[in-house]
Design a protein around this motif. Structure first.
Motif, short mmCIF file in Angstrom:
data_model
loop_
_atom_site.label_atom_id
_atom_site.label_comp_id
_atom_site.label_asym_id
_atom_site.label_seq_id
_atom_site.Cartn_x
_atom_site.Cartn_y
_atom_site.Cartn_z
N GLU A 110 6.70 0.54 0.24
CA GLU A 110 6.37 1.64 -0.99
C GLU A 110 5.97 1.55 -1.72
O GLU A 110 5.87 -0.28 -2.03
CB GLU A 110 7.90 1.84 -0.86
N LEU A 111 4.96 1.31 -2.07
CA LEU A 111 3.70 1.77 -3.26
C LEU A 111 3.93 2.08 -4.29
O LEU A 111 4.66 3.56 -4.27
CB LEU A 111 2.67 1.83 -2.89
N LEU A 112 3.91 1.38 -5.83
CA LEU A 112 4.87 2.10 -6.61
C LEU A 112 3.69 2.35 -7.72
O LEU A 112 2.93 1.76 -7.63
CB LEU A 112 6.36 1.10 -7.30
N ASN A 113 4.33 3.20 -8.56
CA ASN A 113 2.80 4.03 -9.69
C ASN A 113 3.13 3.00 -10.65
O ASN A 113 4.27 1.67 -10.90
CB ASN A 113 3.49 4.92 -9.80
N ARG A 121 5.05 6.28 0.82
CA ARG A 121 5.54 5.39 1.98
C ARG A 121 4.95 4.85 3.03
O ARG A 121 4.63 6.11 3.47
CB ARG A 121 6.84 6.01 1.98
N TYR A 122 5.06 3.76 3.25
CA TYR A 122 4.41 3.86 4.98
C TYR A 122 5.98 3.31 5.21
O TYR A 122 6.25 2.72 5.59
CB TYR A 122 3.44 3.03 4.87
N GLU A 158 3.32 5.30 9.93
CA GLU A 158 3.08 6.96 9.64
C GLU A 158 3.11 6.63 7.93
O GLU A 158 3.61 5.88 7.50
CB GLU A 158 3.91 7.17 9.93
N HIS A 159 1.86 7.20 7.93
CA HIS A 159 2.33 7.49 6.26
C HIS A 159 3.02 8.45 5.63
O HIS A 159 2.91 9.77 5.94
CB HIS A 159 0.63 8.14 5.49
N GLU A 165 4.53 12.69 -5.41
CA GLU A 165 4.09 11.88 -6.67
C GLU A 165 4.93 12.02 -7.23
O GLU A 165 5.66 13.68 -8.15
CB GLU A 165 2.73 12.18 -6.93
N PRO A 166 5.86 11.28 -8.46
CA PRO A 166 6.86 11.32 -9.54
C PRO A 166 5.98 11.37 -10.19
O PRO A 166 4.74 10.97 -10.59
CB PRO A 166 7.61 9.82 -9.26
#
Length: 169
Positions: A110-113, A121-122, A158-159, A165-166
């Motif tokens: 998970e890539l975070l903002n 999320r991948y 997979e993506h 987007e929060p």
């Protein structure tokens, strides 16, 4: 100007590559201390062919390959890396049947903002450890931390587009 973002039209800055979490299996707790994840990459073979009487070489889609992903982290007392790596080998105290049941896992990245909320999320499918470095080169004259890493083979990723987007704080 290019096409606006479809999820959050107010966001124009790309996400930072140093804010992420990694999860093994269905765990809701991130793997401790992961400091680096190599990029997700896939490539497909090209099959060239000609049709009768046609001077043009056509190109078709062949097999798709997924590159291994490595995870690095500082050496801690958390046993996650070593336990998973040990599932791929038969030790004197175990048998293949018991160690292989934990061989393949799903991995989520998970890539975070900026607010620390998941933005992308991948999901990596059927991963297993093909390489494990338990201890780096030791150097009494150096000042680096001890890094352990695992190399994960996978059968695709997979993506996860269900993660919207929060809202930024």
């Amino acid at each position: 100007m290019g096409k606006p973002f479809t999820v959050n039209i107010n966001r124009f800055d790309p996400y930072k590559a140093f804010r992420f979490h990694v999860y093994f299996g269905t765990s809701t707790t991130p793997v401790a201390g992961v400091s680096k994840v190599t990029g997700l990459k896939r490539s497909s073979d090209v099959i060239e062919y000609k049709q009768g009487g046609d001077a043009i070489t056509r190109k078709g889609l062949g097999r798709t390959k997924y590159e291994p992903v490595t995870l690095d982290r500082g050496l801690t007392h958390d046993p996650d890396f070593e336990e998973w790596a040990n599932a791929a080998q038969v030790l004197d105290k175990g048998s293949p049947a018991t160690s292989l049941k934990n061989l393949r896992r799903q991995v989520r990245i998970e890539l975070l903002n900026e607010a620390g909320q998941p933005a992308h999320r991948y999901i990596l499918h059927r991963c297993w450890v093909s390489e494990f470095q338990a201890l780096p080169d030791l150097d009494a004259g150096g000042n680096a931390i001890a890094i352990e890493h695992i190399k994960l083979e996978n059968e695709g990723w997979e993506h996860d587009l269900s993660l919207g987007e929060p809202q930024e704080a």
